[in-house]
Design an enzyme around this catalytic site. Sequence first.
Site, PDB file in Angstrom:
ATOM      1  N   GLY A  12       0.773  -1.235   0.000  1.00 27.64           N
ATOM      2  CA  GLY A  12       0.000   0.000   0.000  1.00 27.64           C
ATOM      3  C   GLY A  12       0.806   1.288   0.000  1.00 27.64           C
ATOM      4  CG  ASN A  14       1.713   3.181  -5.778  1.00 23.08           C
ATOM      5  OD1 ASN A  14       2.081   4.193  -6.367  1.00 23.08           O
ATOM      6  ND2 ASN A  14       2.339   2.017  -5.906  1.00 23.08           N
ATOM      7  NE  ARG A  66     -11.862 -14.058 -10.014  1.00 22.19           N
ATOM      8  CZ  ARG A  66     -10.736 -13.830  -9.354  1.00 22.19           C
ATOM      9  NH1 ARG A  66     -10.303 -14.686  -8.457  1.00 22.19           N
ATOM     10  NH2 ARG A  66     -10.033 -12.739  -9.578  1.00 22.19           N
ATOM     11  CG  ASN A 108      -3.318  -0.749 -13.102  1.00 32.06           C
ATOM     12  OD1 ASN A 108      -3.267  -1.087 -11.916  1.00 32.06           O
ATOM     13  ND2 ASN A 108      -2.526  -1.284 -14.025  1.00 32.06           N
ATOM     14  CG  HIS A 110       2.213  -1.849 -15.487  1.00 37.82           C
ATOM     15  ND1 HIS A 110       1.902  -3.109 -15.007  1.00 37.82           N
ATOM     16  CD2 HIS A 110       3.311  -1.987 -16.270  1.00 37.82           C
ATOM     17  CE1 HIS A 110       2.767  -3.973 -15.500  1.00 37.82           C
ATOM     18  NE2 HIS A 110       3.635  -3.322 -16.261  1.00 37.82           N
ATOM     19  CD  GLU A 148     -13.835  -4.051 -22.008  1.00 35.30           C
ATOM     20  OE1 GLU A 148     -13.049  -3.175 -22.432  1.00 35.30           O
ATOM     21  OE2 GLU A 148     -15.021  -3.816 -21.729  1.00 35.30           O
ATOM     22  CB  ALA A 180       8.038   6.712 -11.770  1.00 34.54           C
ATOM     23  CD  GLU A 181       5.071   1.930  -8.921  1.00 35.21           C
ATOM     24  OE1 GLU A 181       4.103   1.651  -8.211  1.00 35.21           O
ATOM     25  OE2 GLU A 181       5.974   1.120  -9.178  1.00 35.21           O
TER      26      GLU A 181
HETATM   27  C1  GAR Z   1       3.482  -1.251  -7.314  1.00 33.24           C
HETATM   28  O1  GAR Z   1       4.808  -1.261  -7.772  1.00 33.24           O
HETATM   29  C2  GAR Z   1       2.530  -1.257  -8.494  1.00 33.24           C
HETATM   30  O2  GAR Z   1       2.990  -0.497  -9.574  1.00 33.24           O
HETATM   31  C3  GAR Z   1       2.490  -2.723  -8.825  1.00 33.24           C
HETATM   32  O3  GAR Z   1       2.416  -3.356  -7.572  1.00 33.24           O
HETATM   33  C4  GAR Z   1       3.137  -2.558  -6.610  1.00 33.24           C
HETATM   34  C5  GAR Z   1       2.252  -2.339  -5.394  1.00 33.24           C
HETATM   35  O4  GAR Z   1       2.954  -1.710  -4.372  1.00 33.24           O
HETATM   36  N1  GAR Z   1       1.368  -3.030  -9.658  1.00 33.24           N
HETATM   37  C6  GAR Z   1       1.430  -3.936 -10.639  1.00 33.24           C
HETATM   38  O5  GAR Z   1       2.405  -4.601 -10.887  1.00 33.24           O
HETATM   39  C7  GAR Z   1       0.127  -4.063 -11.452  1.00 33.24           C
HETATM   40  N2  GAR Z   1       0.365  -4.812 -12.661  1.00 33.24           N
HETATM   41  P1  GAR Z   1       2.198  -0.966  -3.172  1.00 33.24           P
HETATM   42  O6  GAR Z   1       1.199  -1.974  -2.581  1.00 33.24           O
HETATM   43  O7  GAR Z   1       3.288  -0.659  -2.186  1.00 33.24           O
HETATM   44  O8  GAR Z   1       1.524   0.263  -3.706  1.00 33.24           O
END
Ligand code: GAR
Length: 207
Positions: A12, A14, A66, A108, A110, A148, A180-181
């Site tokens: 978590g 992000n 599901r 999202n 990535h 999708e 970045a993120e």
């Molecule tokens: C992050 O690096 C995010 O970009 C990646 O998972 C991590 C979660 O970290 N997401 C993916 O790979 C989606 N395809 P966080 O829980 O510390 O935010």
Amino acid sequence: MLRVVVLVSGGGTNLQAIIDAVDNGEITNTEIVGVISNNKNAYALERAKAKGIPNQCISPKDYETRAEFNDALLHAVDEMKADLLVLAGFLVVIPEKMIEQYRNRIINIHPSLIPSFCGTGFYGLKVHEAALEKGVKVVGATVHFVDEGTDTGAIILQKAVAVEKGDTPELLQRRVMEQAEWKILPKAIDLIANDKLEMIDGKVWIK
Ligand code: GAR
């Protein structure tokens, strides 16, 4: 106020970047109205609790099929009257019905520069392992709308990060997050909250 629901599976960081950006005013016009995790042990849930944000675990393991899990997930976000769903490390395939209902209202993050190192099987540390294996010198992160496909939706923001000699997947992951993120995900939410994005021929631009 944009009502944001954040979906998480893991640490978590992000989510934390979004919480901090709302607190310090980098994201305006936005309220985080809920956090949903598919994993009851996700530390992200503790971050939500610490902040008093309504949070819940909806795990496929707790449903027989599901389809039942998908219905429960959709029901939960509907209940929160979400304007925007933010996938912040959410490692669950989003139900088609949810994509239809929330078209251009799901984003999202990535951890690569799409279209590199994305699609089925590319998530978390695997992305950084693949980048180091290839020997690329520039990596980064992408925020995109969810459609999708897997990592195929319209790109909103990207930021590049340099690979350094001696990088391990863990070191690179951390640098991509920090540089970045944690910057572009809050920025994208602020742009959406303030109606600063427009779609032209399926491509996203800042107005
Ligand atoms: C992050 O690096 C995010 O970009 C990646 O998972 C991590 C979660 O970290 N997401 C993916 O790979 C989606 N395809 P966080 O829980 O510390 O935010």
